[in-house]
Design a protein around this motif. Structure first.
Motif, PDB file in Angstrom:
ATOM      1  N   SER A   5       1.081  -1.491  -0.208  1.00 49.43           N
ATOM      2  CA  SER A   5       0.126  -0.541   0.104  1.00 49.43           C
ATOM      3  C   SER A   5       0.683   1.486  -0.434  1.00 49.43           C
ATOM      4  O   SER A   5       2.043   1.024   0.491  1.00 49.43           O
ATOM      5  CB  SER A   5      -1.319  -0.237   0.829  1.00 49.43           C
ATOM      6  N   LYS A   6       0.845   2.524  -0.787  1.00 50.02           N
ATOM      7  CA  LYS A   6       1.385   3.467  -1.331  1.00 50.02           C
ATOM      8  C   LYS A   6       0.218   4.889  -0.675  1.00 50.02           C
ATOM      9  O   LYS A   6      -0.806   4.834  -0.655  1.00 50.02           O
ATOM     10  CB  LYS A   6       1.892   3.855  -2.655  1.00 50.02           C
ATOM     11  N   PRO A   7       0.562   5.610   0.596  1.00 48.61           N
ATOM     12  CA  PRO A   7      -0.312   7.000   0.802  1.00 48.61           C
ATOM     13  C   PRO A   7      -0.184   7.992  -0.443  1.00 48.61           C
ATOM     14  O   PRO A   7       0.565   7.912  -0.460  1.00 48.61           O
ATOM     15  CB  PRO A   7       0.260   6.897   2.177  1.00 48.61           C
ATOM     16  N   MET A   8      -1.728   8.018  -0.272  1.00 45.32           N
ATOM     17  CA  MET A   8      -1.932   8.996  -1.465  1.00 45.32           C
ATOM     18  C   MET A   8      -2.542  10.174  -0.848  1.00 45.32           C
ATOM     19  O   MET A   8      -3.030   9.745   0.151  1.00 45.32           O
ATOM     20  CB  MET A   8      -2.829   8.156  -2.260  1.00 45.32           C
ATOM     21  N   ILE A   9      -2.502  11.638  -1.487  1.00 44.28           N
ATOM     22  CA  ILE A   9      -3.010  12.517  -0.701  1.00 44.28           C
ATOM     23  C   ILE A   9      -3.567  13.290  -1.829  1.00 44.28           C
ATOM     24  O   ILE A   9      -3.298  13.350  -2.832  1.00 44.28           O
ATOM     25  CB  ILE A   9      -2.279  13.394   0.090  1.00 44.28           C
ATOM     26  N   PHE A  10      -5.071  13.320  -1.453  1.00 44.86           N
ATOM     27  CA  PHE A  10      -5.797  14.422  -2.364  1.00 44.86           C
ATOM     28  C   PHE A  10      -4.993  15.866  -2.739  1.00 44.86           C
ATOM     29  O   PHE A  10      -4.854  16.656  -1.824  1.00 44.86           O
ATOM     30  CB  PHE A  10      -6.948  13.955  -2.411  1.00 44.86           C
ATOM     31  N   TRP A  11      -5.830  16.271  -3.564  1.00 42.36           N
ATOM     32  CA  TRP A  11      -5.548  17.942  -3.907  1.00 42.36           C
ATOM     33  C   TRP A  11      -6.741  18.069  -4.604  1.00 42.36           C
ATOM     34  O   TRP A  11      -7.523  17.452  -5.464  1.00 42.36           O
ATOM     35  CB  TRP A  11      -4.649  18.415  -4.636  1.00 42.36           C
ATOM     36  N   LEU A  12      -7.850  19.642  -3.749  1.00 49.47           N
ATOM     37  CA  LEU A  12      -8.735  20.052  -4.828  1.00 49.47           C
ATOM     38  C   LEU A  12      -8.593  21.046  -5.387  1.00 49.47           C
ATOM     39  O   LEU A  12      -7.397  22.363  -4.777  1.00 49.47           O
ATOM     40  CB  LEU A  12      -9.969  19.677  -3.824  1.00 49.47           C
ATOM     41  N   LYS A  13      -9.140  21.676  -6.115  1.00 51.25           N
ATOM     42  CA  LYS A  13      -9.923  22.857  -6.755  1.00 51.25           C
ATOM     43  C   LYS A  13     -11.095  23.242  -6.820  1.00 51.25           C
ATOM     44  O   LYS A  13     -12.526  22.483  -7.528  1.00 51.25           O
ATOM     45  CB  LYS A  13      -8.921  23.319  -8.186  1.00 51.25           C
ATOM     46  N   GLU A  14     -11.950  24.419  -7.350  1.00 51.64           N
ATOM     47  CA  GLU A  14     -13.771  24.467  -6.945  1.00 51.64           C
ATOM     48  C   GLU A  14     -13.703  25.239  -8.360  1.00 51.64           C
ATOM     49  O   GLU A  14     -12.835  26.157  -8.752  1.00 51.64           O
ATOM     50  CB  GLU A  14     -13.721  25.697  -5.488  1.00 51.64           C
ATOM     51  N   SER A  15     -14.169  24.207  -8.814  1.00 47.83           N
ATOM     52  CA  SER A  15     -14.124  24.547 -10.493  1.00 47.83           C
ATOM     53  C   SER A  15     -15.138  25.103 -10.152  1.00 47.83           C
ATOM     54  O   SER A  15     -15.361  25.442 -11.833  1.00 47.83           O
ATOM     55  CB  SER A  15     -14.797  23.578 -10.766  1.00 47.83           C
ATOM     56  N   GLY A  16     -15.938  25.833  -9.329  1.00 46.77           N
ATOM     57  CA  GLY A  16     -16.832  27.328 -10.413  1.00 46.77           C
ATOM     58  C   GLY A  16     -15.972  28.106  -9.972  1.00 46.77           C
ATOM     59  O   GLY A  16     -16.898  29.519 -10.076  1.00 46.77           O
ATOM     60  N   SER A  17     -14.556  28.923  -9.313  1.00 45.67           N
ATOM     61  CA  SER A  17     -14.239  29.679  -8.849  1.00 45.67           C
ATOM     62  C   SER A  17     -13.910  30.387 -10.742  1.00 45.67           C
ATOM     63  O   SER A  17     -13.560  29.778 -11.114  1.00 45.67           O
ATOM     64  CB  SER A  17     -12.961  29.698  -7.780  1.00 45.67           C
ATOM     65  N   ARG A  18     -13.480  31.732 -11.123  1.00 45.47           N
ATOM     66  CA  ARG A  18     -13.196  31.894 -11.894  1.00 45.47           C
ATOM     67  C   ARG A  18     -11.821  31.699 -12.438  1.00 45.47           C
ATOM     68  O   ARG A  18     -11.894  31.158 -13.759  1.00 45.47           O
ATOM     69  CB  ARG A  18     -13.080  33.596 -11.900  1.00 45.47           C
ATOM     70  N   LEU A  19     -11.144  31.381 -10.746  1.00 45.97           N
ATOM     71  CA  LEU A  19      -9.674  31.173 -10.998  1.00 45.97           C
ATOM     72  C   LEU A  19      -9.505  29.492 -12.201  1.00 45.97           C
ATOM     73  O   LEU A  19      -8.912  29.189 -13.063  1.00 45.97           O
ATOM     74  CB  LEU A  19      -9.057  30.726 -10.049  1.00 45.97           C
ATOM     75  N   ALA A  20     -10.641  28.967 -11.966  1.00 41.92           N
ATOM     76  CA  ALA A  20     -10.725  27.520 -12.598  1.00 41.92           C
ATOM     77  C   ALA A  20     -10.400  27.003 -13.807  1.00 41.92           C
ATOM     78  O   ALA A  20     -10.109  26.717 -14.687  1.00 41.92           O
ATOM     79  CB  ALA A  20     -11.590  26.426 -11.951  1.00 41.92           C
TER      80      ALA A  20
END
Ligand SMILES: CC(C)(COP(=O)(O)OP(=O)(O)OC[C@H]1O[C@@H](n2cnc3c(N)ncnc32)[C@H](O)[C@@H]1OP(=O)(O)O)[C@@H](O)C(=O)NCCC(=O)NCCS
Length: 206
Positions: free
Chosen positions: A188-203
């Protein structure tokens, strides 16, 4: 980006003819740190078949002449495995509102000319066109800083991902199993998630 290169964005069944090439590409690139993945063509083609079976999936291919030299994938999180979905359910997210990015792989000679950024733009455009997602996400393996196979000149992709608008969420963790180059079997390998809000203008302004 060199003018000989061509970008193609595909979904669902249209991906099927390229599975063997995609499998070869993943095996080649993921042998490198930090993935160190001892892959098999057979397993890879089965894993990639999910993208064929899910109509709203996306696969971005980069062609140099007749060869696929890079690829990047994504699909609605609800179609993913329990390992991916579980941390989101535990933290009160609705997986139906999340679009999940699978991987980006590019052969080494083609790096550093903006194709990695293009992968993010293309996948986000696809997710936005589906018009039902609040969040974009992906996960990355955590390796110790003193890992024996870490190249001295290795540059983590964290800053690149931050610049694409993604934020690391250490509370959203899971494990994936695979066989490292130095291992006799899967672990097993530890995995960490990354998120971005898709509603933001930046997206939508890469
Ligand atoms: C991730 C990957 C697809 C990026 O592709 P790329 O075409 O080289 O990326 P780009 O040219 O669009 O952008 C490179 C960015 O990374 C930075 N960078 C340049 N060389 C780098 C290196 N050796 N390592 C990490 N980042 C690097 C650049 O500064 C640039 O950042 P910025 O423009 O936001 O400032 C490619 O490096 C790759 O296939 N890596 C191996 C597989 C992998 O780790 N995939 C990601 C997880 S699935």
């Amino acid at each position: 980006m060199s003018e000989n290169l061509r970008i193609q964005r595909l979904s669902g069944h249209a991906i099927e003819p390229y599975l063997p090439e995609l499998a070869r590409l993943r095996i080649t690139v993921f042998r490198e740190f930090p993935y160190l993945y001892e892959g098999s063509q057979d397993y890879e083609e089965k894993y990639l078949a999910t993208y064929v079976d899910v109509p709203d999936s996306v696969m971005v291919l980069v062609w140099d002449g007749d060869s696929v030299i890079g690829a990047s994938s994504g699909l609605p999180m609800a179609a993913e495995t329990p390992e991916v979905i579980r941390p989101f359910l535990e933290h009160g997210y609705d997986p139906e509102r999340i679009f999940y990015y699978g991987e980006s792989v590019l052969l080494r000679p083609y790096r550093g000319q903006g194709l990695g950024k293009r992968f993010f733009v293309e996948r986000e455009a696809h997710a936005r066109s589906l018009n039902r997602f609040d969040l974009l996400c992906f996960c990355a393996v955590e390796r110790p800083l003193d890992h024996p196979r870490r190249p001295a000149d290795y540059i983590p992709l964290d800053a690149f991902w931050n610049r694409r608008g993604f934020v690391k969420h250490p509370e959203l963790q899971t494990t994936f199993s695979w066989q490292d180059l130095d291992e006799n079997g899967e672990s097993s390998k530890p995995m960490i998630f990354w998120l971005k809000e898709s509603g933001s203008r930046l997206a939508f302004c890469p």
